[in-house]
Design an enzyme around this catalytic site. Structure first.
Site, short mmCIF file in Angstrom:
data_model
loop_
_atom_site.label_atom_id
_atom_site.label_comp_id
_atom_site.label_asym_id
_atom_site.label_seq_id
_atom_site.Cartn_x
_atom_site.Cartn_y
_atom_site.Cartn_z
N TYR A 31 0.82 -1.20 0.00
CA TYR A 31 0.00 0.00 0.00
C TYR A 31 0.86 1.25 0.00
CZ TYR A 31 0.80 0.96 5.02
OH TYR A 31 1.35 1.28 6.23
N ARG A 50 8.11 4.36 -4.66
CA ARG A 50 8.14 3.40 -3.55
C ARG A 50 7.11 2.29 -3.75
NH1 ARG A 50 7.47 5.64 2.44
NH2 ARG A 50 5.33 5.86 1.72
N ARG A 98 -7.58 -20.59 -1.75
CA ARG A 98 -6.55 -20.34 -0.75
C ARG A 98 -5.40 -21.34 -0.84
NH1 ARG A 98 -4.86 -21.68 4.34
NH2 ARG A 98 -3.99 -19.94 5.54
N HIS A 100 -0.91 -20.92 -0.09
CA HIS A 100 0.12 -19.92 0.21
C HIS A 100 0.90 -19.50 -1.03
CE1 HIS A 100 -0.84 -21.19 4.24
NE2 HIS A 100 -0.06 -20.27 4.75
N GLU A 177 12.01 2.52 14.18
CA GLU A 177 11.08 3.57 13.73
C GLU A 177 9.83 3.49 14.60
OE1 GLU A 177 9.69 2.86 9.69
OE2 GLU A 177 9.64 0.71 10.04
N LEU A 201 10.99 1.51 7.12
CA LEU A 201 10.40 1.98 5.87
C LEU A 201 11.14 3.24 5.41
CD1 LEU A 201 7.84 1.42 4.02
CD2 LEU A 201 6.95 3.51 5.06
N1 PDD Z 1 2.69 5.09 7.38
N2 PDD Z 1 7.36 3.89 8.94
C1 PDD Z 1 6.21 3.19 8.94
C2 PDD Z 1 6.20 1.82 9.54
C3 PDD Z 1 5.05 3.74 8.36
O1 PDD Z 1 3.91 3.03 8.34
C4 PDD Z 1 5.10 5.06 7.82
C5 PDD Z 1 3.90 5.72 7.21
C6 PDD Z 1 6.32 5.76 7.86
C7 PDD Z 1 6.47 7.15 7.30
O2 PDD Z 1 6.51 7.11 5.88
P1 PDD Z 1 6.01 8.35 4.99
O3 PDD Z 1 6.76 9.54 5.46
O4 PDD Z 1 6.38 7.95 3.61
O5 PDD Z 1 4.53 8.48 5.23
C8 PDD Z 1 7.43 5.13 8.42
C9 PDD Z 1 1.48 5.56 6.76
C10 PDD Z 1 1.22 7.02 6.89
C11 PDD Z 1 0.33 4.68 7.24
O6 PDD Z 1 0.56 3.50 7.38
O7 PDD Z 1 -0.78 5.18 7.41
#
Ligand code: PDD
Length: 287
Positions: A31, A50, A98, A100, A177, A201
């Site tokens: 996503y 990305r 279904r 895997h 993170e 990420l």
């Molecule tokens: N999430 N790390 C993780 C695990 C994330 O899910 C996100 C963003 C980020 C920040 O990435 P960016 O700056 O590209 O939004 C870092 C989104 C907003 C979400 O899952 O809703």
């Protein structure tokens, strides 16, 4: 709200997918979350890049190649007019009996919806937010923006249960993170954030802030950050497309620095806002 599903536009409440969808059964999908200001997606190229990398990493062919993503997202925004929006895009490996292993052939499921970005509360610049630390219990490919988010969901809920807005994750004594954000720390005027590895990420907001701060001459380092360094930081920020740059002023119920949002956060927040409001929207200092 009007959503997009597999080639059509429809009210979100009427959109339907099969229970055999591999996204539902296996979390077999990826996503993106793309902010849009004044009807214009912000840093769209970076988000689509990305998405392309996530799709390639899970060996799923891009279902909307060329300009098709841009066209679809443009139409979706037209159908959902408004200023500050976040666009959610999900691609799964489609519907199949279904098993895997990948099905021999399926049509990917492509879904997109738009929601308002909730502005941070007006007290934020004074108070900041609380975060808690938790062990990072996710898998080894956190660089893929996978819809399989159970560990993130559990971590965020634990944070909420503890009265905090985010869980800051630690793996082997190092900061990785947030449950849905990247993390920055500031100490002695130096801005630091963990380096890009499969453990985090590659956040679009993270990359933009590093560019903006470096262009202003601020020293920014992408390097491993020890738990002790996180706890001793003068400032901690969370960054994401929906939360922008959030100052963390309490970590595990202890004050971060002086317990107030710091000066470097203010500079970073202003730089970020100026950039996204460059298309003509005014940025307001009082949120
Ligand atoms: N999430 N790390 C993780 C695990 C994330 O899910 C996100 C963003 C980020 C920040 O990435 P960016 O700056 O590209 O939004 C870092 C989104 C907003 C979400 O899952 O809703």
């Amino acid at each position: 709200m009007i959503a997009y599903l597999n080639g059509g536009y429809m009210p979100l409440e009427t959109a339907r997918i099969s229970p055999l969808d591999r996204g539902f059964l296996f979390g077999d999908g990826v996503y993106e979350v793309i902010p849009s200001y004044g009807g214009v997606p912000f840093l769209l190229d970076a988000h689509l890049d990305r998405l392309g990398r996530s799709l390639a990493a899970i060996r799923l062919a891009d279902p909307l190649p060329g300009a098709a993503w841009r066209q679809m997202l443009g139409r979706l925004l037209e159908k959902n007019p408004g200023d500050d929006r976040s666009i959610y895009v999900q691609v799964t490996r489609g519907t199949a009996p279904r098993d895997h292993a990948f099905p021999a052939s399926t049509l990917a499921t492509v879904f997109a919806m738009v929601s308002p970005i909730t502005p941070p509360g007006s007290a934020l610049p004074e108070t900041g937010v609380a975060a808690v630390t938790l062990p990072d219990q996710r898998w080894g490919r956190c660089d893929i923006k996978s819809v399989a988010l159970l560990a993130n969901v559990l971590a965020r809920q634990q944070a909420v249960d503890d009265g905090a807005v985010e869980a800051i994750l630690l793996r082997d004594g190092f900061l990785t993170e947030g449950a849905a954000s990247n993390v920055f720390v500031v100490a002695n005027g130096v801005v630091r954030t963990p380096p890009l590895t499969p453990a985090i990420l590659p956040g679009i907001t993270r990359a933009l802030l590093l560019d903006l701060l470096r262009a202003k001459g601020r020293v920014c380092r992408e390097e491993p950050i020890l738990e002790a360094e996180l706890r001793a930081a003068d400032e901690i920020w969370l960054t994401s497309s929906t939360r922008e740059v959030l100052p963390v002023t309490q970590l595990d119920r202890q004050p971060v620095g002086h317990g107030r949002p710091g000066p470097m956060w203010r500079e970073a927040r202003d730089l970020y806002r100026k950039t996204h409001s460059g298309a003509g929207m005014e940025s307001s200092d009082d949120q």
